[in-house]
Motif scaffolding. Structure first.
Motif, PDB file in Angstrom:
ATOM      1  N   LYS A  45       3.814  -1.975  11.892  1.00  0.00           N
ATOM      2  CA  LYS A  45       3.135  -0.684  11.938  1.00  0.00           C
ATOM      3  C   LYS A  45       2.167  -0.531  10.769  1.00  0.00           C
ATOM      4  CE  LYS A  45       6.567   1.692  14.705  1.00  0.00           C
ATOM      5  NZ  LYS A  45       7.413   2.891  14.889  1.00  0.00           N
ATOM      6  N   ILE A  46       1.064   0.165  11.060  1.00  0.00           N
ATOM      7  CA  ILE A  46       0.027   0.423  10.069  1.00  0.00           C
ATOM      8  C   ILE A  46      -0.203   1.927   9.994  1.00  0.00           C
ATOM      9  CG2 ILE A  46      -2.396   0.071   9.441  1.00  0.00           C
ATOM     10  CD1 ILE A  46      -2.323  -2.543  11.037  1.00  0.00           C
ATOM     11  N   ILE A  47      -0.226   2.458   8.786  1.00  0.00           N
ATOM     12  CA  ILE A  47      -0.561   3.869   8.573  1.00  0.00           C
ATOM     13  C   ILE A  47      -1.859   3.915   7.775  1.00  0.00           C
ATOM     14  CG2 ILE A  47       0.156   6.058   7.555  1.00  0.00           C
ATOM     15  CD1 ILE A  47       3.071   5.030   7.841  1.00  0.00           C
ATOM     16  N   TYR A  48      -2.857   4.543   8.340  1.00  0.00           N
ATOM     17  CA  TYR A  48      -4.178   4.599   7.696  1.00  0.00           C
ATOM     18  C   TYR A  48      -4.519   6.030   7.328  1.00  0.00           C
ATOM     19  CZ  TYR A  48      -9.173   3.825   6.860  1.00  0.00           C
ATOM     20  OH  TYR A  48     -10.422   3.752   6.286  1.00  0.00           O
ATOM     21  N   ILE A  49      -5.009   6.224   6.106  1.00  0.00           N
ATOM     22  CA  ILE A  49      -5.429   7.553   5.684  1.00  0.00           C
ATOM     23  C   ILE A  49      -6.904   7.520   5.303  1.00  0.00           C
ATOM     24  CG2 ILE A  49      -4.751   7.228   3.257  1.00  0.00           C
ATOM     25  CD1 ILE A  49      -3.893  10.233   3.318  1.00  0.00           C
ATOM     26  N   LEU A  92     -14.005   3.603  10.648  1.00  0.00           N
ATOM     27  CA  LEU A  92     -14.157   3.399  12.090  1.00  0.00           C
ATOM     28  C   LEU A  92     -13.368   2.185  12.580  1.00  0.00           C
ATOM     29  CD1 LEU A  92     -17.926   4.261  12.616  1.00  0.00           C
ATOM     30  CD2 LEU A  92     -15.957   5.438  13.630  1.00  0.00           C
ATOM     31  N   GLY A  93     -13.236   1.170  11.740  1.00  0.00           N
ATOM     32  CA  GLY A  93     -12.461   0.004  12.144  1.00  0.00           C
ATOM     33  C   GLY A  93     -11.026   0.377  12.482  1.00  0.00           C
ATOM     34  N   TYR A  94     -10.414   1.171  11.620  1.00  0.00           N
ATOM     35  CA  TYR A  94      -9.026   1.593  11.861  1.00  0.00           C
ATOM     36  C   TYR A  94      -8.943   2.673  12.934  1.00  0.00           C
ATOM     37  CZ  TYR A  94      -7.169  -1.115   7.961  1.00  0.00           C
ATOM     38  OH  TYR A  94      -6.775  -2.145   7.132  1.00  0.00           O
ATOM     39  N   SER A 148      -2.554   1.574   4.691  1.00  0.00           N
ATOM     40  CA  SER A 148      -3.930   1.118   4.507  1.00  0.00           C
ATOM     41  C   SER A 148      -4.877   2.287   4.245  1.00  0.00           C
ATOM     42  CB  SER A 148      -4.390   0.351   5.748  1.00  0.00           C
ATOM     43  OG  SER A 148      -5.659  -0.221   5.544  1.00  0.00           O
ATOM     44  N   SER A 149      -5.929   2.000   3.492  1.00  0.00           N
ATOM     45  CA  SER A 149      -6.900   3.034   3.154  1.00  0.00           C
ATOM     46  C   SER A 149      -8.089   2.398   2.471  1.00  0.00           C
ATOM     47  CB  SER A 149      -6.278   4.056   2.189  1.00  0.00           C
ATOM     48  OG  SER A 149      -5.919   3.411   0.969  1.00  0.00           O
ATOM     49  N   THR A 200      -2.694  -1.857   1.321  1.00  0.00           N
ATOM     50  CA  THR A 200      -3.923  -2.641   1.269  1.00  0.00           C
ATOM     51  C   THR A 200      -5.141  -1.734   1.382  1.00  0.00           C
ATOM     52  OG1 THR A 200      -5.107  -4.531   2.218  1.00  0.00           O
ATOM     53  CG2 THR A 200      -4.063  -3.021   3.769  1.00  0.00           C
ATOM     54  N   HIS A 201      -6.248  -2.213   0.813  1.00  0.00           N
ATOM     55  CA  HIS A 201      -7.559  -1.592   1.028  1.00  0.00           C
ATOM     56  C   HIS A 201      -8.408  -2.459   1.958  1.00  0.00           C
ATOM     57  CE1 HIS A 201      -7.005   1.648  -1.712  1.00  0.00           C
ATOM     58  NE2 HIS A 201      -7.153   0.981  -2.828  1.00  0.00           N
ATOM     59  N   ILE A 202      -7.836  -3.536   2.472  1.00  0.00           N
ATOM     60  CA  ILE A 202      -8.612  -4.474   3.288  1.00  0.00           C
ATOM     61  C   ILE A 202      -9.069  -3.802   4.581  1.00  0.00           C
ATOM     62  CG2 ILE A 202      -8.546  -6.674   4.521  1.00  0.00           C
ATOM     63  CD1 ILE A 202      -6.417  -7.638   2.602  1.00  0.00           C
ATOM     64  N   PRO A 203     -10.355  -3.934   4.951  1.00  0.00           N
ATOM     65  CA  PRO A 203     -10.822  -3.391   6.230  1.00  0.00           C
ATOM     66  C   PRO A 203     -10.065  -4.014   7.398  1.00  0.00           C
ATOM     67  CG  PRO A 203     -12.676  -4.042   4.825  1.00  0.00           C
ATOM     68  CD  PRO A 203     -11.438  -4.576   4.171  1.00  0.00           C
ATOM     69  N   TYR A 204     -10.012  -3.307   8.505  1.00  0.00           N
ATOM     70  CA  TYR A 204      -9.233  -3.772   9.651  1.00  0.00           C
ATOM     71  C   TYR A 204      -9.687  -5.153  10.116  1.00  0.00           C
ATOM     72  CZ  TYR A 204      -6.802  -3.779  14.123  1.00  0.00           C
ATOM     73  OH  TYR A 204      -5.973  -4.107  15.175  1.00  0.00           O
ATOM     74  N   ILE A 205     -10.996  -5.379  10.148  1.00  0.00           N
ATOM     75  CA  ILE A 205     -11.540  -6.650  10.632  1.00  0.00           C
ATOM     76  C   ILE A 205     -11.119  -7.823   9.764  1.00  0.00           C
ATOM     77  CG2 ILE A 205     -13.708  -6.513   9.330  1.00  0.00           C
ATOM     78  CD1 ILE A 205     -15.135  -7.726  11.729  1.00  0.00           C
ATOM     79  N   SER A 206     -10.776  -7.543   8.493  1.00  0.00           N
ATOM     80  CA  SER A 206     -10.455  -8.611   7.552  1.00  0.00           C
ATOM     81  C   SER A 206      -8.964  -8.742   7.259  1.00  0.00           C
ATOM     82  CB  SER A 206     -11.215  -8.395   6.228  1.00  0.00           C
ATOM     83  OG  SER A 206     -12.615  -8.394   6.448  1.00  0.00           O
ATOM     84  N   LEU A 207      -8.137  -7.978   7.935  1.00  0.00           N
ATOM     85  CA  LEU A 207      -6.691  -8.078   7.710  1.00  0.00           C
ATOM     86  C   LEU A 207      -6.193  -9.484   8.044  1.00  0.00           C
ATOM     87  CD1 LEU A 207      -5.334  -4.773   9.311  1.00  0.00           C
ATOM     88  CD2 LEU A 207      -5.372  -5.332   6.867  1.00  0.00           C
ATOM     89  N   PRO A 208      -5.225  -9.987   7.294  1.00  0.00           N
ATOM     90  CA  PRO A 208      -4.608 -11.263   7.682  1.00  0.00           C
ATOM     91  C   PRO A 208      -4.151 -11.201   9.134  1.00  0.00           C
ATOM     92  CG  PRO A 208      -3.843 -10.597   5.512  1.00  0.00           C
ATOM     93  CD  PRO A 208      -4.642  -9.442   6.054  1.00  0.00           C
TER      94      PRO A 208
END
Length: 333
Positions: A161-165, A211-213, A82-83, A144-152
């Motif tokens: 697992k989620i990897i965010y950059i 900040l969400g992630y 994610s990013s 995905t580029h989806i913000p954390y709050i909007s993830l399915p």
């Protein structure tokens, strides 16, 4: 580990048929009325953004995000890359793809040599919304580029697992501005800067996205690995090993002796990927409203390039926004 012929075909970007596009249009038609009730920014129908769950999206992506929220079913074995846009997504995809498929190909047959990294790792809100079978590759990576709050919801519920950059906002802005100028139309720097600071751009506001992630990674460090582009550039080897371990595929002692990690770093380097023919002349997602030339994903990959583009006033403005937004979060750039 051998790839099936069906999997090999999925590594090559293909243009959907007219029937597939027609079916896709009908699939997303149900969201048009819902989107029409949302706050909107912009006059030109091609550039309008809609505010949904506190972030701004184009009609095209928002339809697909809403569809993914309703229909995407994550599996516990999935790994979500994610990013926000222009934060190191292409590099992260290449590195993660190389890690999980390192025993699948001979060096000369790696799909990254003939396909853009974005064609090797499907996007939740586009590839999997439009064509769910795309997720059935012989690797667990999804992006995905989806913000954390909007993830399915299934992504969080599955425990995958989620990897965010993320990346310094000043460099993100410059990269995004130059990308937009290349794939759409030239935008005055001052106008683009005002939009960025106000969060009025695709998947913005940026720091809210970060900040969400970040907060979620503090709550669930076993589930979310939070990376900074600058750290990845400064010590690629150490972060590569962290990535491999987090994904459950650490390098063995034998692999260390054989220089497998060094080969991955070389394969995925900016210099190597940007000079491949597919990334110099190919195109990504020809069926989307805007077709992106692959070379647009490779500008210079440098840390601190914003110093060459932003005025002192602009830098002070962004520093002020960062100070306010990140205060007491424990996160800094």
């Amino acid at each position: 580990m051998e790839l099936s012929s069906s999997s090999e075909r999925q590594y090559n970007a293909t243009k959907p048929s007219e029937d597939e596009r027609d079916k896709s249009d009908k699939t997303y038609h149900k969201y048009i009325e819902r989107i029409s009730t949302l706050p909107v920014w912009g006059e030109d129908p091609r550039d309008k953004l809609y505010k949904y769950q506190n972030f701004w999206f184009s009609h095209y992506y928002l339809e697909r995000i809403m569809f993914a929220q309703e229909h995407f079913r994550a599996q516990s074995s999935d790994i979500i890359l994610s990013s926000a846009p222009k934060t190191g997504t292409t590099w992260l995809k290449a590195l993660a793809f190389s890690i999980v498929t390192r025993n699948c190909f001979d060096d000369s047959m790696n799909p990254l040599l003939t396909s853009n990294p974005h064609d090797c790792v499907p996007f939740v809100e586009v590839d999997l919304a439009q064509n769910p079978p795309n997720r059935h590759l012989d690797h667990p990576l999804i992006s995905t580029h989806i913000p954390y709050i909007s993830l399915p919801e299934s992504i969080i519920a599955s425990g995958c697992k989620i990897i965010y950059i993320c990346r310094d906002p000043k460099d993100v802005f410059v990269s995004m501005w130059q990308f937009a100028c290349k794939v759409t139309q030239p935008i005055p720097l001052e106008m683009a800067f005002e939009m960025f600071c106000g969060g009025m751009y695709l998947y913005g506001p940026y720091l809210d996205h970060v900040l969400g992630y970040w907060k979620a990674s503090l709550e669930r460090p076993d589930m979310i690995l939070f990376l900074k582009y600058e750290d990845l550039k400064r010590d690629t080897m150490s972060n590569l090993k962290t990535l491999a371990k987090f994904m459950g595929q650490p390098f063995s002692e034998e692999e260390e002796r054989n220089g497998v990690s060094e080969k991955i770093i070389q394969l995925c380097s900016f210099e190597h990927l940007s000079n491949l023919e597919v990334n110099k002349s190919g195109k990504h997602r020809p069926e989307a409203p805007i077709t992106v030339p692959n070379n647009a994903f490779f500008r210079n990959g440098k840390v601190g390039d914003s110093e060459n583009h932003l005025t002192l006033e602009m830098k002070k403005c962004l520093d002020g926004i960062m100070e306010e937004k990140l205060r007491d979060s424990g996160l800094n750039f």
